[in-house]
Design an enzyme around this catalytic site. Structure first.
Site, short mmCIF file in Angstrom:
data_model
loop_
_atom_site.label_atom_id
_atom_site.label_comp_id
_atom_site.label_asym_id
_atom_site.label_seq_id
_atom_site.Cartn_x
_atom_site.Cartn_y
_atom_site.Cartn_z
N ASP A 1 -67.05 87.72 -27.97
CA ASP A 1 -68.33 87.02 -27.89
C ASP A 1 -68.48 86.30 -26.55
O ASP A 1 -69.23 85.35 -26.44
CB ASP A 1 -68.46 86.01 -29.05
CG ASP A 1 -67.38 84.93 -28.98
OD1 ASP A 1 -66.52 85.01 -28.09
OD2 ASP A 1 -67.40 84.03 -29.82
N CYS B 1 -63.74 85.33 -25.21
CA CYS B 1 -62.47 85.95 -25.60
C CYS B 1 -61.30 85.48 -24.75
O CYS B 1 -60.21 85.28 -25.25
CB CYS B 1 -62.57 87.46 -25.61
SG CYS B 1 -63.17 88.15 -24.07
N HIS C 1 -63.27 92.64 -21.81
CA HIS C 1 -62.66 91.98 -22.96
C HIS C 1 -61.17 91.67 -22.77
O HIS C 1 -60.45 92.42 -22.13
CB HIS C 1 -62.83 92.86 -24.20
CG HIS C 1 -62.43 92.17 -25.46
ND1 HIS C 1 -63.12 91.09 -25.95
CD2 HIS C 1 -61.39 92.38 -26.31
CE1 HIS C 1 -62.53 90.66 -27.06
NE2 HIS C 1 -61.48 91.42 -27.30
#
Lengths: 297, 195
Positions: free
Chosen positions: A89, A92, A290
């Site tokens: 979101d 991370c 990510h």
């Protein structure tokens, strides 16, 4: 783009204007609210995931994908046993860092490290104060982080187990506060050493370092890159290893996986621990966009 | 859950330097801290000069992680503020919000928006078009709206209540209406008539 639903509920908003215009009540706001609502429901869904998995699950994910990635995962599995996934979101990196750090303290019960980081946290508090931040904007976030750190140390009344740490990390009323604590620390460090950080901030035309912090560090959900990681590692004095899993390949033939160690700048460590080489106890796996946590064998 | 302890601190902080900033935040009449009224003076050197603008603030459950909802209760003519609903187009009230900001800093940003309209990212297309095509008319209209809607100092609250009572409205209702629209007697009258 006009949204007809739910307008009645906002009736009083426009009580000042004449009756026909109530149809236009707040429609622009309403669209924004819709978007924000949807966003938070996606986040709630993501919140359920922080599974701990063997590294083979990562390979399974790319089974039909790039061979370079599969080769690299094979290399990774020689060194690393498992991966813990973090919700995606935009927070991370900070969430991975939080869990990894607290888990490390829980497992090692390293009270010297806790004392060391507390001194750094105090330093960060002073940094924010000298930058003109009002105490109440950050004190709750600082307090909550210090509380988590105390609670992973065993032997206190409110000590917590590993399972409880996982539960807390999933609980937004804990996790979001800690993320925000890290964002404050990161922002303070970048602004304190703005001359150092300025050249590393990409696309900083027509904007100051301070504006960068306001728009790309302090809001929740803004993703972290080298600048953020360097800043938090320096500010808290915590080394971080980031392993990069991407399609880049090296010319020498064999596949290798790049990593970068963020080692805190010594000069900024008030309690520099001598000359011993620091090796990171936090390892994060970066795939473009990510971060997850990696566990060495 | 709204962090009310923090809201409380914000209100104290804000009232401490109200003289310097001119920015006020007070709970609405019901005393609930989730519904507030912000007041900003119109910046000097703009068509909003000498006006006092009321902004209705609603705190969402996730405050301070979610941005406060703000809209102008005082009618205002500005490219980034809806002349109909008072909705404000400002990034920090949307995706650029951060818990590092406060109601006061948000209101300061709203005040800064009054000084520096962004007609290329409009909330009110009609106003924005006028701003770009006929700046003088825009300034005139904005100033007229300020004179008409944002000047509350001409009469005291009691006098306004009295005036409305003389028109035949019950005193309590008149007082509520005035409070709801931020003290503007014309708006209060409209509210009383429509309600």
């Amino acid at each position: 783009m006009q949204n007809q639903e739910g307008l009645q509920a906002d009736g009083e908003v426009d009580s000042a204007t004449s009756a026909p215009s109530t149809q236009f009540d707040d429609w622009a706001n309403f669209a924004d609210n819709d978007i924000m609502q949807q966003q938070s429901s996606i986040q709630a869904e993501e919140a359920e995931k922080i599974p701990f998995e063997p590294l083979s699950s990562l390979a399974a994910e790319y089974q039909s994908g790039s061979t370079i990635l599969l080769e690299k995962i094979k290399v990774l599995s020689e060194q690393y046993a498992a991966i813990r996934r973090t919700r995606g979101d935009g927070n991370c990196f900070f969430r991975s860092f939080m869990f990894s750090y607290l888990e490390h303290i829980l497992e090692t019960q390293d009270r010297a490290e806790v004392d060391r980081i507390k001194a750094n946290v105090e330093q960060c508090r002073k940094t924010l104060q000298s930058l003109g931040y009002t105490d109440f904007t950050f004190e709750d976030f600082f307090a909550l982080f210090l509380e988590q750190m105390e609670s992973v140390l065993q032997g206190n009344e409110d000590s917590i187990s590993h399972d409880e740490l996982i539960l807390r990390s999933r609980d937004q009323s804990v996790s979001d506060y800690v993320v925000m604590f890290f964002r404050f620390v990161t922002s303070g460090e970048i602004q304190k050493r703005s001359e150092f950080f300025e050249p590393f901030i990409m696309g900083l035309t027509n904007a100051t370092v301070e504006q960068f912090c306001k728009s790309s560090v302090e809001p929740m959900g803004e993703e972290s890159d080298h600048v953020h990681i360097t800043a938090i590692s320096d500010a808290l004095g915590v080394p971080i290893r980031v392993v990069y899993l991407d399609r880049s390949s090296c010319d020498t033939g064999g596949v290798s996986v790049n990593h970068h160690d963020f080692i805190p700048a010594d000069s900024d460590l008030p309690s520099a621990s001598g000359s011993k080489t620091i090796s990171p106890f936090i390892t994060l796996l970066y795939r473009p966009g990510h971060y997850d946590i990696l566990y060495p064998k | 859950m709204i962090d009310f302890a923090r809201v409380q601190k914000e209100l104290q902080e804000c009232s401490r330097d109200v003289e310097k900033s001119g920015i006020k935040v007070t709970p609405k009449s019901d005393g609930c801290l989730a519904r507030l009224i912000g007041t900003i003076p119109g910046p000097s050197g703009t068509p909003y000069e000498d006006g006092t603008f009321q902004i209705e603030i609603t705190l969402p459950d996730g405050y301070p992680f979610e941005p406060p909802k703000m809209h102008f209760a005082t009618k205002v003519w500005h490219p980034n503020i809806s002349s109909q609903s008072g909705a404000i187009c400002l990034d920090i009230l949307k995706d650029q919000w951060s818990p590092a900001l406060t109601l006061k800093t948000a209101l300061l940003s709203v005040q800064a928006l009054l000084s520096a309209p962004q007609p290329d990212d409009p909330q009110d297309a009609v106003v924005a078009q006028q701003y770009l095509r006929d700046y003088q008319t825009f300034v005139g209209t904005a100033r007229y709206w300020t004179e008409t809607f944002a000047k509350t100092s001409s009469l005291g609250v009691e006098e306004k209540v009295q005036k409305l009572v003389e028109m035949g409205f019950p005193e309590a209702q008149a007082r509520n209406a005035l409070e709801a629209v931020g003290g503007d007697e014309n708006l209060a009258l409209e509210k009383l008539c429509s309600g």
